[in-house]
Design a protein around this motif. Structure first.
Motif, PDB file in Angstrom:
ATOM      1  N   GLN A 219       0.822  -1.205   0.000  1.00 34.10           N
ATOM      2  CA  GLN A 219       0.000   0.000   0.000  1.00 34.10           C
ATOM      3  C   GLN A 219       0.856   1.255   0.000  1.00 34.10           C
ATOM      4  O   GLN A 219       0.482   2.283  -0.574  1.00 34.10           O
ATOM      5  N   ALA A 220       2.019   1.185   0.635  1.00 31.44           N
ATOM      6  CA  ALA A 220       2.944   2.316   0.649  1.00 31.44           C
ATOM      7  C   ALA A 220       3.763   2.403  -0.634  1.00 31.44           C
ATOM      8  O   ALA A 220       4.626   3.272  -0.754  1.00 31.44           O
ATOM      9  N   ALA A 221       3.483   1.505  -1.587  1.00 27.02           N
ATOM     10  CA  ALA A 221       4.131   1.491  -2.916  1.00 27.02           C
ATOM     11  C   ALA A 221       5.595   1.106  -2.852  1.00 27.02           C
ATOM     12  O   ALA A 221       6.355   1.400  -3.768  1.00 27.02           O
ATOM     13  N   PHE A 222       6.002   0.410  -1.771  1.00 27.12           N
ATOM     14  CA  PHE A 222       7.383  -0.036  -1.657  1.00 27.12           C
ATOM     15  C   PHE A 222       7.612  -1.396  -2.311  1.00 27.12           C
ATOM     16  O   PHE A 222       8.746  -1.755  -2.607  1.00 27.12           O
ATOM     17  N   LEU A 223       6.554  -2.172  -2.498  1.00 28.18           N
ATOM     18  CA  LEU A 223       6.675  -3.525  -3.027  1.00 28.18           C
ATOM     19  C   LEU A 223       5.865  -3.703  -4.297  1.00 28.18           C
ATOM     20  O   LEU A 223       4.867  -3.014  -4.513  1.00 28.18           O
ATOM     21  N   ALA A 224       6.312  -4.656  -5.107  1.00 30.91           N
ATOM     22  CA  ALA A 224       5.564  -5.085  -6.282  1.00 30.91           C
ATOM     23  C   ALA A 224       5.635  -6.602  -6.339  1.00 30.91           C
ATOM     24  O   ALA A 224       6.477  -7.231  -5.690  1.00 30.91           O
ATOM     25  N   SER A 225       4.733  -7.201  -7.099  1.00 27.66           N
ATOM     26  CA  SER A 225       4.757  -8.651  -7.264  1.00 27.66           C
ATOM     27  C   SER A 225       5.877  -9.034  -8.209  1.00 27.66           C
ATOM     28  O   SER A 225       6.046  -8.427  -9.277  1.00 27.66           O
ATOM     29  N   GLY A 226       6.640 -10.043  -7.803  1.00 25.08           N
ATOM     30  CA  GLY A 226       7.680 -10.572  -8.662  1.00 25.08           C
ATOM     31  C   GLY A 226       7.158 -11.774  -9.432  1.00 25.08           C
ATOM     32  O   GLY A 226       5.945 -12.028  -9.468  1.00 25.08           O
ATOM     33  N   PRO A 227       8.040 -12.552 -10.036  1.00 19.96           N
ATOM     34  CA  PRO A 227       7.613 -13.747 -10.760  1.00 19.96           C
ATOM     35  C   PRO A 227       7.082 -14.797  -9.800  1.00 19.96           C
ATOM     36  O   PRO A 227       7.408 -14.800  -8.614  1.00 19.96           O
ATOM     37  N   ARG A 228       6.242 -15.677 -10.308  1.00 21.00           N
ATOM     38  CA  ARG A 228       5.775 -16.789  -9.489  1.00 21.00           C
ATOM     39  C   ARG A 228       6.959 -17.681  -9.111  1.00 21.00           C
ATOM     40  O   ARG A 228       7.853 -17.935  -9.911  1.00 21.00           O
ATOM     41  N   SER A 229       6.941 -18.148  -7.871  1.00 20.01           N
ATOM     42  CA  SER A 229       8.004 -19.044  -7.415  1.00 20.01           C
ATOM     43  C   SER A 229       7.848 -20.417  -8.071  1.00 20.01           C
ATOM     44  O   SER A 229       6.721 -20.872  -8.307  1.00 20.01           O
ATOM     45  N   PRO A 230       8.948 -21.105  -8.355  1.00 22.17           N
ATOM     46  CA  PRO A 230       8.858 -22.462  -8.913  1.00 22.17           C
ATOM     47  C   PRO A 230       8.486 -23.511  -7.878  1.00 22.17           C
ATOM     48  O   PRO A 230       8.408 -24.696  -8.185  1.00 22.17           O
ATOM     49  N   THR A 231       8.241 -23.111  -6.635  1.00 21.27           N
ATOM     50  CA  THR A 231       7.876 -24.058  -5.585  1.00 21.27           C
ATOM     51  C   THR A 231       6.430 -24.508  -5.761  1.00 21.27           C
ATOM     52  O   THR A 231       5.652 -23.869  -6.484  1.00 21.27           O
ATOM     53  N   PRO A 232       6.036 -25.598  -5.112  1.00 29.39           N
ATOM     54  CA  PRO A 232       4.660 -26.090  -5.231  1.00 29.39           C
ATOM     55  C   PRO A 232       3.639 -25.004  -4.917  1.00 29.39           C
ATOM     56  O   PRO A 232       3.752 -24.267  -3.940  1.00 29.39           O
ATOM     57  N   GLY A 233       2.609 -24.906  -5.771  1.00 32.81           N
ATOM     58  CA  GLY A 233       1.587 -23.891  -5.593  1.00 32.81           C
ATOM     59  C   GLY A 233       1.906 -22.586  -6.290  1.00 32.81           C
ATOM     60  O   GLY A 233       1.073 -21.697  -6.351  1.00 32.81           O
ATOM     61  N   ALA A 234       3.141 -22.461  -6.797  1.00 30.90           N
ATOM     62  CA  ALA A 234       3.566 -21.252  -7.523  1.00 30.90           C
ATOM     63  C   ALA A 234       3.187 -19.969  -6.785  1.00 30.90           C
ATOM     64  O   ALA A 234       2.477 -19.124  -7.316  1.00 30.90           O
ATOM     65  N   PRO A 235       3.635 -19.815  -5.532  1.00 38.06           N
ATOM     66  CA  PRO A 235       3.283 -18.598  -4.785  1.00 38.06           C
ATOM     67  C   PRO A 235       3.909 -17.357  -5.414  1.00 38.06           C
ATOM     68  O   PRO A 235       4.897 -17.444  -6.145  1.00 38.06           O
ATOM     69  N   TYR A 236       3.325 -16.211  -5.092  1.00 41.31           N
ATOM     70  CA  TYR A 236       3.899 -14.950  -5.541  1.00 41.31           C
ATOM     71  C   TYR A 236       5.206 -14.678  -4.803  1.00 41.31           C
ATOM     72  O   TYR A 236       5.363 -15.012  -3.632  1.00 41.31           O
ATOM     73  N   THR A 237       6.123 -14.086  -5.499  1.00 41.62           N
ATOM     74  CA  THR A 237       7.301 -13.517  -4.851  1.00 41.62           C
ATOM     75  C   THR A 237       7.117 -12.005  -4.801  1.00 41.62           C
ATOM     76  O   THR A 237       6.245 -11.439  -5.459  1.00 41.62           O
ATOM     77  N   TYR A 238       7.958 -11.359  -4.020  1.00 41.44           N
ATOM     78  CA  TYR A 238       7.887  -9.905  -3.871  1.00 41.44           C
ATOM     79  C   TYR A 238       9.241  -9.291  -4.194  1.00 41.44           C
ATOM     80  O   TYR A 238      10.291  -9.853  -3.890  1.00 41.44           O
ATOM     81  N   VAL A 239       9.185  -8.138  -4.817  1.00 39.48           N
ATOM     82  CA  VAL A 239      10.378  -7.370  -5.161  1.00 39.48           C
ATOM     83  C   VAL A 239      10.145  -5.925  -4.734  1.00 39.48           C
ATOM     84  O   VAL A 239       9.003  -5.497  -4.540  1.00 39.48           O
ATOM     85  N   THR A 240      11.224  -5.186  -4.590  1.00 40.24           N
ATOM     86  CA  THR A 240      11.081  -3.786  -4.211  1.00 40.24           C
ATOM     87  C   THR A 240      10.711  -2.931  -5.412  1.00 40.24           C
ATOM     88  O   THR A 240      11.087  -3.219  -6.549  1.00 40.24           O
ATOM     89  N   ALA A 241       9.961  -1.876  -5.155  1.00 42.70           N
ATOM     90  CA  ALA A 241       9.572  -0.904  -6.170  1.00 42.70           C
ATOM     91  C   ALA A 241      10.514   0.303  -6.091  1.00 42.70           C
ATOM     92  O   ALA A 241      11.254   0.463  -5.104  1.00 42.70           O
ATOM     93  N   PRO A 242      10.512   1.183  -7.107  1.00 42.76           N
ATOM     94  CA  PRO A 242      11.406   2.354  -7.068  1.00 42.76           C
ATOM     95  C   PRO A 242      11.252   3.214  -5.815  1.00 42.76           C
ATOM     96  O   PRO A 242      12.215   3.827  -5.360  1.00 42.76           O
ATOM     97  N   ALA A 243      10.046   3.247  -5.237  1.00 48.36           N
ATOM     98  CA  ALA A 243       9.844   4.058  -4.027  1.00 48.36           C
ATOM     99  C   ALA A 243      10.713   3.588  -2.872  1.00 48.36           C
ATOM    100  O   ALA A 243      11.049   4.369  -1.973  1.00 48.36           O
ATOM    101  N   PHE A 244      11.086   2.307  -2.865  1.00 47.31           N
ATOM    102  CA  PHE A 244      11.980   1.792  -1.833  1.00 47.31           C
ATOM    103  C   PHE A 244      13.331   2.483  -1.900  1.00 47.31           C
ATOM    104  O   PHE A 244      13.884   2.930  -0.888  1.00 47.31           O
ATOM    105  N   LEU A 245      13.892   2.593  -3.104  1.00 48.00           N
ATOM    106  CA  LEU A 245      15.178   3.258  -3.271  1.00 48.00           C
ATOM    107  C   LEU A 245      15.094   4.710  -2.831  1.00 48.00           C
ATOM    108  O   LEU A 245      15.983   5.223  -2.144  1.00 48.00           O
TER     109      LEU A 245
END
Length: 218
Positions: free
Chosen positions: A148-174
């Motif tokens: 909500q603070a725009a610090f995170l974005a969704s990354g690629p799906r993980s190759p683990t079972p269930g293909a969960p979402y991963t998280y990556v930082t957004a430009p606002a983090f920098l």
């Protein structure tokens, strides 16, 4: 919400061919500083190039502006691929003591800030992997707050079972932490020494984590 620069209503003379070289350079410096000063977000090289001549070196202009500001309480800093006008850290206590109103930073708790920093180091990373790093569950609410603070974005799906979402930082983090790129993150050993993070806690059996705990909405 970030302040937006007004739309340009009339063309401007960027080349300034009528001015002698020294006055032309000084005018370009003033324009670049004005744009950076007026912006609440890092100003990119492409944005600054719109207000100076085609053969003008943005890097040399920034160097000269930094030299001009050397004895001032504020400076130009490289953040998230652009530049920001910021008060020097040495004056932070003075500003707080004055009680003067300032633009509020993102309202992150120390724990949220540490989770965000961990994502910065280990991205792309799932919530369960973050929980292993911290030795306790990192809640969906914590992730939602950072998104909500725009610090995170969704990354690629993980190759683990269930293909969960991963998280990556957004430009606002920098921007919030004053980094130009992720390479500017502090040495992780500093956080390990403080007992906050461990690069070794994501073990090889992370792929066996229960998929239903990871299958989150974007």
């Amino acid at each position: 919400m970030a302040r937006r620069l007004p739309k340009q209503s009339t063309p401007i003379d960027t080349e300034l061919a009528h001015l002698p070289p020294d006055l032309r350079w000084r005018e370009w410096m003033s324009r670049v500083e004005a744009v950076i000063f007026a912006s609440a977000e890092p100003v990119s090289r492409e944005t600054l190039a719109r207000v100076v001549g085609r053969d003008c070196s943005i890097d040399l202009l920034i160097d000269d502006l930094r030299e001009d500001l050397r004895g001032r309480p504020y400076e130009l800093v490289a953040v998230a691929g652009g530049w920001l006008h910021r008060t020097k850290p040495a004056y932070a206590d003075i500003i707080r003591a004055s009680g003067a109103p300032t633009e509020p930073p993102a309202d992150l708790s120390p724990y949220e800030a540490t989770v965000l920093m961990a994502i910065g180091y280990f991205q792309p990373v799932t919530r369960s992997e973050l929980s292993k790093i911290f030795g306790k569950e990192v809640s969906r609410d914590t992730i939602a707050s950072l998104r909500q603070a725009a610090f995170l974005a969704s990354g690629p799906r993980s190759p683990t079972p269930g293909a969960p979402y991963t998280y990556v930082t957004a430009p606002a983090f920098l921007s919030a932490f004053g980094f130009d790129t992720l390479r500017d993150l502090p040495d992780i050993e500093m956080l390990e020494d403080a007992g906050l993070l461990s690069r070794h806690q994501i073990s090889a059996d992370a792929m066996s984590l229960a998929a239903d705990d990871e299958n989150e909405d974007e």
